[in-house]
Design an enzyme around this catalytic site. Sequence first.
Site, PDB file in Angstrom:
ATOM      1  N   HIS A 543       0.835  -1.202   0.000  1.00  0.00           N
ATOM      2  CA  HIS A 543       0.000   0.000   0.000  1.00  0.00           C
ATOM      3  C   HIS A 543       0.873   1.258   0.000  1.00  0.00           C
ATOM      4  O   HIS A 543       0.698   2.153  -0.834  1.00  0.00           O
ATOM      5  CB  HIS A 543      -0.915  -0.015   1.225  1.00  0.00           C
ATOM      6  CG  HIS A 543      -1.858   1.139   1.293  1.00  0.00           C
ATOM      7  ND1 HIS A 543      -3.163   1.063   0.843  1.00  0.00           N
ATOM      8  CD2 HIS A 543      -1.706   2.406   1.760  1.00  0.00           C
ATOM      9  CE1 HIS A 543      -3.758   2.221   1.032  1.00  0.00           C
ATOM     10  NE2 HIS A 543      -2.896   3.054   1.591  1.00  0.00           N
ATOM     11  N   GLU A 544       1.812   1.329   0.927  1.00  0.00           N
ATOM     12  CA  GLU A 544       2.655   2.521   1.039  1.00  0.00           C
ATOM     13  C   GLU A 544       3.547   2.692  -0.187  1.00  0.00           C
ATOM     14  O   GLU A 544       3.823   3.820  -0.612  1.00  0.00           O
ATOM     15  CB  GLU A 544       3.501   2.459   2.313  1.00  0.00           C
ATOM     16  CG  GLU A 544       2.699   2.418   3.612  1.00  0.00           C
ATOM     17  CD  GLU A 544       1.763   3.604   3.789  1.00  0.00           C
ATOM     18  OE1 GLU A 544       2.003   4.664   3.165  1.00  0.00           O
ATOM     19  OE2 GLU A 544       0.775   3.478   4.541  1.00  0.00           O
ATOM     20  N   HIS A 547       1.822   4.609  -2.920  1.00  0.00           N
ATOM     21  CA  HIS A 547       1.989   6.059  -2.776  1.00  0.00           C
ATOM     22  C   HIS A 547       3.365   6.493  -3.282  1.00  0.00           C
ATOM     23  O   HIS A 547       3.501   7.491  -3.992  1.00  0.00           O
ATOM     24  CB  HIS A 547       1.854   6.461  -1.305  1.00  0.00           C
ATOM     25  CG  HIS A 547       0.458   6.411  -0.775  1.00  0.00           C
ATOM     26  ND1 HIS A 547      -0.590   7.078  -1.383  1.00  0.00           N
ATOM     27  CD2 HIS A 547      -0.068   5.806   0.327  1.00  0.00           C
ATOM     28  CE1 HIS A 547      -1.700   6.870  -0.682  1.00  0.00           C
ATOM     29  NE2 HIS A 547      -1.406   6.102   0.346  1.00  0.00           N
TER      30      HIS A 547
END
Length: 760
Positions: A543-544, A547
Amino acid sequence: MLARSVRTLVVSPKTVFRFRGCLFEKHVSTASADDRAIVSLFDSPHAAFKYPSTISTGLFGHSQLSHPNAFISLAEATLVRAQLLTDRILRARSSRDELLKVVKNLDRLSDMLCSVIDLAELIRNAHPDRNWATAGHHVYEQLCEFMNVLNTHVGLYEVLKLVLADASIVKTLSPEAYQTALIFWRDFEKSAINLPPEERQKFVSLSSDILVLGREFLENANAPRPPASIKPEHMVGIKDKGLGVRLQLQAQFTRRDLLVYPGSLQAQMIMRSAPDEEPRRRMYIAANSSTDQQIXTLERLLKTRAELARLVGRSSFAHMTLDDKMAKTPENVMNFLGALIGQTRPFARRALKTLSARKQAHHGLSSLPTIQAWDRDFYCPPEPPAPPIPLPPLTLGTIFMGLSRLFKYLYGITLRPTEAQTGEVWHSDVHKLEVIDEDKGLIGWIYADLFARHGKSSGAAHYTVRCSRRTDLDDDLGDGGLTGHEELIQQNLEFEKVKRHKIPNQDGVYQLPLVVLLCEFTRPSVLKGATVLEWHDVMTLFHEMGHAMLAMVGRTEYQNVSGTRCATDFVELPSILMEHFLSSPVVLSLFDLDGTHSLRQVGNTHEDPCHSIDTFSQIILASLDQIYHSPAVLDNSTFSTTDELENLTVSKGVIPHVPSTSFQTQFGHLFGYGATYYSYLFDRAIASRVWKKVFEKDPLKREVGEKYKLEVLRWGGGRDPWKMVSKLLDASELEKGDAEAMREVGRWRIEDEVGLPGRH
């Protein structure tokens, strides 16, 4: 490139496959030097990837940032240059040549401040040295105060209005520059810039009140709730053999009611293990209780926000907030949520029927009973997420290696370990990665601060410490100077010039993005070996990194639209989509260093019946968020957050409302995501569709990755997200982004097990 070959799918559940040959396709990966280096970097107790270095520098390679006082000095230097640039923009009305540079100079001014503010935000949350953290807090407060002055600066607003009103100047702006100008203009408009002085002062006062009430609301949301009184007889038959037995013995010995605090281990055990409904009911009510003061704080916050919106001519805070989002209006949000409710309710009801059958069997009833709110954890205990197929232990190093291999397949981008110079990082645990594009070379850096330590902020976080922007057209000399401040001006100029590069096959010089990932995993040790991650930790990293990759690829000429500086209801799409890749066995095969592990084809086919119930609950909360920020807050003299929650639960919910409860005072996202809580659901729906239509069939196909990279990632916030999504999905009907487009997205079932609330 990694070699690929197709093999026939064998259906027998007893067949054992090599790890590199999961299911349909095998990707035989010969470990490269970078693969081995990245595994060693994160898995070695002594961080084996080290090169000898005699060079000393400061944080992130800024030689002047070698001690806390230097950071405070940099803030002072930044203020001097920011004021000079502000004065230059204000003088622009007298020169057409300067008017042509206004948008560029506003973006420079924003970057000048944000590059130091964002660095300060990281330092005050991650630096282990108290002096550095204190300096970070001071710098953050000092520069944010100046930034707030600029946000309400009438002169800057009038110059920008002059630019946007001149059609001949607007024609010279690129689409990216025009989008940047609109962002500044909208921000000014939201700050009551065009109101009379008295009303502007009221705006400032209301904004201050909102911050104070918001902090108080968050403190209340995290405050302990009073204990529930549990009678000894209610503990009989409890399923937990450890803590449950101790509680039963305590109840028998004292012969008094047990006082159990919500959120405690005892409370969690009761909710999951108590066969008697009564203790679970009491715990639920206690956990969702509020004081009159806590409710009053929330309602004052909502009313103050509503007053602020009315002051700037909007009918509600939601109308004011959604102007620049994909949704555009509260009505469109409700169209989306209404369609999503229609899609999700049948699955939630089916899941509740499963739980009802379990409850019927448990109590020996002749008919299906109603599932109450306190039944959820007992009949469907929360389970940690699991991979789609059985996997060998996954270490932190193998996950980063798999990420690098995945990015190479999709985008021609790899992660390459490199040594940080002495003084460049804030702790010896921090590792530096170069992000390398096969055509353009170095495109950015990721600093990974992944191990737990005392004083470090908890949870996972992604910081874009420096955004991308084009710098060769800056015209620094045109900013002028200030007698007696030459050294400070030079100090800030030197700070800005670090991390600038000429990109091959691209015009201009660019400031490259710099990202920091913060997690709190266990550090590898000689005794225990490499850090092995739970599956939810793997999901968090993916997920990170979604980004981070948006920040790397979204390299725009203007920092205000680069990378993750995009609409709130679009920014989570790349990170949620990254989690979908973990559902593919083909992608999971990339975690194997040399193809030495084996696994069974049989996957994890268990479906959590409560997943759809949880998703439906998120939809209800998103609807509540819209109601709380609607015109009703001021128009209805008897507006009550508790009544609105009850009305919504009764009219739309699938589980009965529980009287005497008021969960809304613990709904912390009402402050940080006011009127935009729908965003995560919205991006989950789009990500599910993109995965299904674009990636699922062949998730490592370069052509598909390039299309996503070119149609979505590279634009950052510089293009209408609806155009990006419609191009990616070949769905022209979405391009308008109107009410029907919102309804259409709502009709896309959220087909994932990846959306965990709270991971942003």
